[in-house]
Design an enzyme around this catalytic site. Structure first.
Site, PDB file in Angstrom:
ATOM      1  N   LYS A 192       0.876  -1.176   0.000  1.00 44.90           N
ATOM      2  CA  LYS A 192       0.000   0.000   0.000  1.00 44.90           C
ATOM      3  C   LYS A 192       0.912   1.225   0.000  1.00 44.90           C
ATOM      4  O   LYS A 192       0.854   2.093   0.883  1.00 44.90           O
ATOM      5  CB  LYS A 192      -0.929  -0.051   1.228  1.00 44.90           C
ATOM      6  CG  LYS A 192      -2.024   0.984   1.247  1.00 44.90           C
ATOM      7  CD  LYS A 192      -3.114   0.780   0.210  1.00 44.90           C
ATOM      8  CE  LYS A 192      -4.089   1.945   0.218  1.00 44.90           C
ATOM      9  NZ  LYS A 192      -5.079   1.877  -0.883  1.00 44.90           N
ATOM     10  N   ASP A 252      -7.087 -15.977   1.977  1.00 41.36           N
ATOM     11  CA  ASP A 252      -8.474 -16.439   2.123  1.00 41.36           C
ATOM     12  C   ASP A 252      -9.249 -16.161   0.832  1.00 41.36           C
ATOM     13  O   ASP A 252     -10.048 -16.977   0.381  1.00 41.36           O
ATOM     14  CB  ASP A 252      -9.190 -15.725   3.284  1.00 41.36           C
ATOM     15  CG  ASP A 252      -9.112 -16.511   4.586  1.00 41.36           C
ATOM     16  OD1 ASP A 252      -8.111 -17.225   4.795  1.00 41.36           O
ATOM     17  OD2 ASP A 252     -10.058 -16.411   5.408  1.00 41.36           O
TER      18      ASP A 252
HETATM   19 MN    MN Z   1      -6.033 -16.478   7.959  1.00 41.51          MN
END
Ligand code: MN
Ligand code: IPM
Length: 370
Positions: A192, A252
């Site tokens: 970022k 994820d």
């Molecule tokens: Mn995790």
């Protein structure tokens, strides 16, 4: 023939952890038998279970056993009943302490869209087909470990610190470039840098490391854009190199693309002892019901065969066995893709994979015997 022996500390942990690690151990045993490798498995407590039993999420005996073993195989930690505990008694704290003690700074999280599971992805088939991403997550720095951290004494403020030293960035970047050389030779460094100094620093160091790998293409993507590209154009990625928290979130997301969070394995390497664990959590809502997907845990066992046992062929056989079982149409509930098909349980899936592993070896032996 001298049989090689490996000492594995198994940490089943909480929720579905025990059920899925049981199947990973089964896969290791069977692959080991054929590959001339014997395992000594020793189980220890970690996480919430350890808090209940020993008052701490990482008992001394567990840590000592891990440090004295060739590899650690972990299920999952955590659960709602421990969420309100002080930090020292949280299951997650045990895992983070263990990571720090073992010293593995590179967490490898491969997310591959298997053709058999294309229909399970929330994305359209033509978007997700062929996606094959390796997330290289820095595991011992950043917001998870940076000091200062805490709450103000009057409970009106709280803070964590995203902090990286140059050498911490250098070593994880080197791992990413080396892995890229075994794949499609492209590293996307995620940061970022339009806002954070620590990300500007990260970018500088990664660029410097990249000079040693002129054969690997490097690009830089902001973390928000990366999250977007993962769902619009996942095949643009080969290796994603990123810091601890960004890697947690993005892995994820990458996992979900493949059809289920339950599919993804991980290996933590670079320290004294490597650790292998599926990336999914403890899923307390489905624990103990024999419905969890053990394939992420089994695929983690495959990574153990590759990275600790030095048996890439055995690792590939376990991965192929997973693929074969899915291609035959077997699914745990998380992979049902909204269809009313018969789902199988954790144990049955584990048994099918174990059988598929021995089938592969038997076929190979039969072929050599001809
Ligand atoms: Mn995790
Ligand atoms: C993971 C998990 C852990 C993490 C938790 C359980 C501490 O989410 O391995 O991705 O955040 O690293």
């Amino acid at each position: 023939m001298m049989k090689k022996q490996l000492k594995i500390t198994v940490l089943p942990g909480d929720g579905i952890g025990p059920e899925v690690t049981r199947e990973a151990v089964r896969a290791l045993r069977i692959a080991g038998e054929y590959a001339g490798l014997s395992f000594e498995f020793q189980e220890h407590a970690i996480g919430g279970r350890a808090v209940e039993q020993f008052g701490t999420p990482l008992p001394r005996a567990t840590l000592d056993a891990c440090l004295a073993s060739d590899a650690v195989l972990l299920g999952a930690v955590g659960g709602p009943q421990w969420d309100a505990r002080p930090r020292a008694q949280k299951p997650e704290t045990g895992l983070l302490q263990l990571r720090a003690a073992l010293g593995g700074f590179a967490n490898l999280r491969p997310a591959v869209c298997l053709p058999a599971l294309a229909e399970c992805s929330p994305l359209r088939k033509e978007i997700v087909a062929g996606a094959d991403v390796m997330v290289v997550r820095e595991l011992l720095g950043g917001l998870y470990f940076g000091e200062p951290r805490g709450f103000s004494s009057d409970s009106t403020e709280s803070w964590n610190t995203m902090r990286y030293r140059a050498d911490e960035i250098e070593r994880i970047a080197a791992v990413a470039f080396q892995i890229a050389r075994t794949r499609r030779r492209k590293v996307t460094s995620v940061d970022k840098a339009n806002v954070l100094e620590v990300s500007q620093f990260w970018r500088q160091i990664v660029q410097r490391v990249a000079r040693d790998y002129p054969d690997v293409k490097l690009d830089h993507v902001y973390v928000d854009a990366c999250a977007m590209h993962l769902v619009t154009n996942p095949t643009r990625f080969d290796v994603i190199l990123t810091e601890n928290l960004f890697g947690d979130v993005l892995s994820d997301e990458a996992a979900a693309l493949t059809g289920s969070l339950g599919m993804l394995p991980s290996a933590t390497v670079g320290g004294q002892v490597n650790m292998y664990e599926p990336i999914h959590g403890s899923a307390p809502d489905i624990a103990g019901r024999d419905i969890a997907n053990p394939l992420g845990a089994i695929a983690s066992a495959a990574m153990l065969l590759r990275h600790t046992a030095g048996l890439p062929d055995a690792a590939a056989k376990v991965e192929n066995a997973i693929r074969a079982v899915l291609e035959e149409g077997h699914r745990t509930a998380d992979l049902a893709a909204g269809r009313s098909r018969r789902c199988i349980g954790t144990r049955e899936m584990g048994e099918l994979v174990a059988n598929a592993i021995s089938d592969t070896y038997e076929r190979q032996f039969a072929y050599h015997a001809v």
